[in-house]
Design a protein around this motif. Structure first.
Motif: not given
Ligand SMILES: Nc1ncnc2c1ncn2[C@@H]1O[C@H](COP(=O)(O)OP(=O)(O)O)[C@@H](O)[C@H]1O
Ligand SMILES: [Mg+2]
Length: 326
Positions: A45-47, A180-183, A203-205, A211-215
């Motif tokens: 659940g974290e980014t 989701i990997l947001c590259d 909002d979607l999260q 859970t996001y990995l935000f690059v």
């Protein structure tokens, strides 16, 4: 927001080396150490934000932990199971759970497919749902990302950049992933559109428990969206910290230099704020010498920095740094 501290992903000593085409004149096999012994985790659940200069290995780390690349060494524990060396067949259920949003939605969306076909593709591959059920899901997901049912028949070129990114997000979300990997997913968009897409992702999260990995290399955006942030330098993780703490109290000299390079919009502030600029040569990822990888550019380097590679140590709650100064 109270955080569930269960880990979704735990990466242990992950390495991804790319072989270099060997030249006739050089002996031995040369490799690019794009990811070199990286360990960290991402809570459910974290980014988790990932920053660092271009070429430091962010995309390779993301793609390796999503198993788009085969790791050279190390563990990738996803929801309790090490997926680092799973074969394609065993990976299938994990592929569905781990999705990716790309930087350039224009080149990642097939120009000959309409929106319905684009979003339907992963649903067809990963589910056994009927055409009608899939259509219902597509209509629902389009609404979630701020597009409309009527958009289904349109093609990518009929949309703006921000809308295209929404199509990419809808495609990633259609099969109900956990991660989701947001590259650099928003790097190419206008600043005003970036904020809209970021808000939507947040909002979607919450709504879907993602859970996001935000690059990203845009540090202000990463701060806004991330709970914790990892700083990479030359294939290594050099600092990991809760987001606000990293900006208020950056410890690694590289993090300090990176943060001081954020453009300051207020011209009055910009004049009074002395900006540190990283000097010195960027060493190569191929022939790494012993010692700290940042030492050739570090203003605070000591004798030991040339001798021993610093290990990650915990210097505060959830704050880790790999530097001999601490
Ligand atoms: N498929 C590949 N084959 C060989 N080298 C690669 C490949 N992908 C990335 N690299 C190299 O690995 C290093 C890290 O690249 P990358 O992960 O794309 O960095 P970043 O995303 O931080 O800009 C670079 O030196 C890059 O040239
Ligand atoms: Mg990249």
């Amino acid at each position: 927001m109270t955080k569930n501290r269960e880990k979704l992903i735990e990466v242990k000593h992950l390495k991804k080396y790319f072989p270099l085409k060997t030249s006739m004149f050089k002996k031995g096999k040369q490799v690019v150490k794009a990811v070199d012994d990286v360990s960290f985790h991402i809570y459910k659940g974290e980014t988790f934000g990932l920053v660092g200069e271009s070429g430091c290995g962010k995309s390779t780390l993301g793609r390796t932990l999503n198993r788009l690349y085969d790791p050279t060494e190390g563990k990738i524990i996803f929801d309790g199971r090490d997926i680092a060396s799973l074969e394609q067949k065993e990976l299938q259920p994990y592929r569905k759970r781990m999705q990716m949003i790309f930087q350039d939605p224009y080149s990642s969306l097939n120009p000959y497919m309409n929106v319905e076909e684009i979003i339907d593709e992963p649903l067809e591959i990963h589910t056994k749902l009927s055409k009608m059920k899939r259509r219902e899901i597509i209509i629902d997901i389009l609404e979630k990302v701020g597009l409309q049912k009527d958009d289904m028949e349109k093609f990518p070129h009929e949309f703006s950049g921000g809308q295209r990114q929404r199509i990419g997000i809808a495609r990633a979300l259609a099969i109900n992933p956990d991660f989701i990997l947001c590259d650099e997913a928003i790097s190419a968009l206008d600043v005003s559109i970036q904020a809209q897409v970021i808000n939507m992702l947040e909002d979607l999260q919450t709504e879907l428990g993602l859970t996001y990995l935000f690059v990203a290399h845009d540090l202000s955006m990463v701060r806004h969206i991330s709970d914790r942030i990892g700083v990479m330098y030359l294939g290594k993780m050099v600092e990991i910290s809760p987001s606000d703490e990293l900006y208020d109290k950056p410890l690694h000299p590289y993090t300090q230099a990176l943060l001081s390079a954020i453009p300051i919009p207020d011209p009055m502030k910009a004049q009074s704020n002395k900006r540190e600029i990283i000097t010195g040569e960027l060493p190569s990822l191929i022939e790494m010498e012993k010692g700290c990888p940042f030492r050739s550019r570090c203003p605070l380097a000591k004798a030991i920095c040339a001798e021993k590679a610093p290990q990650m140590k915990e210097v505060g709650s959830e704050h880790f740094v790999a530097c001999h100064l601490y």
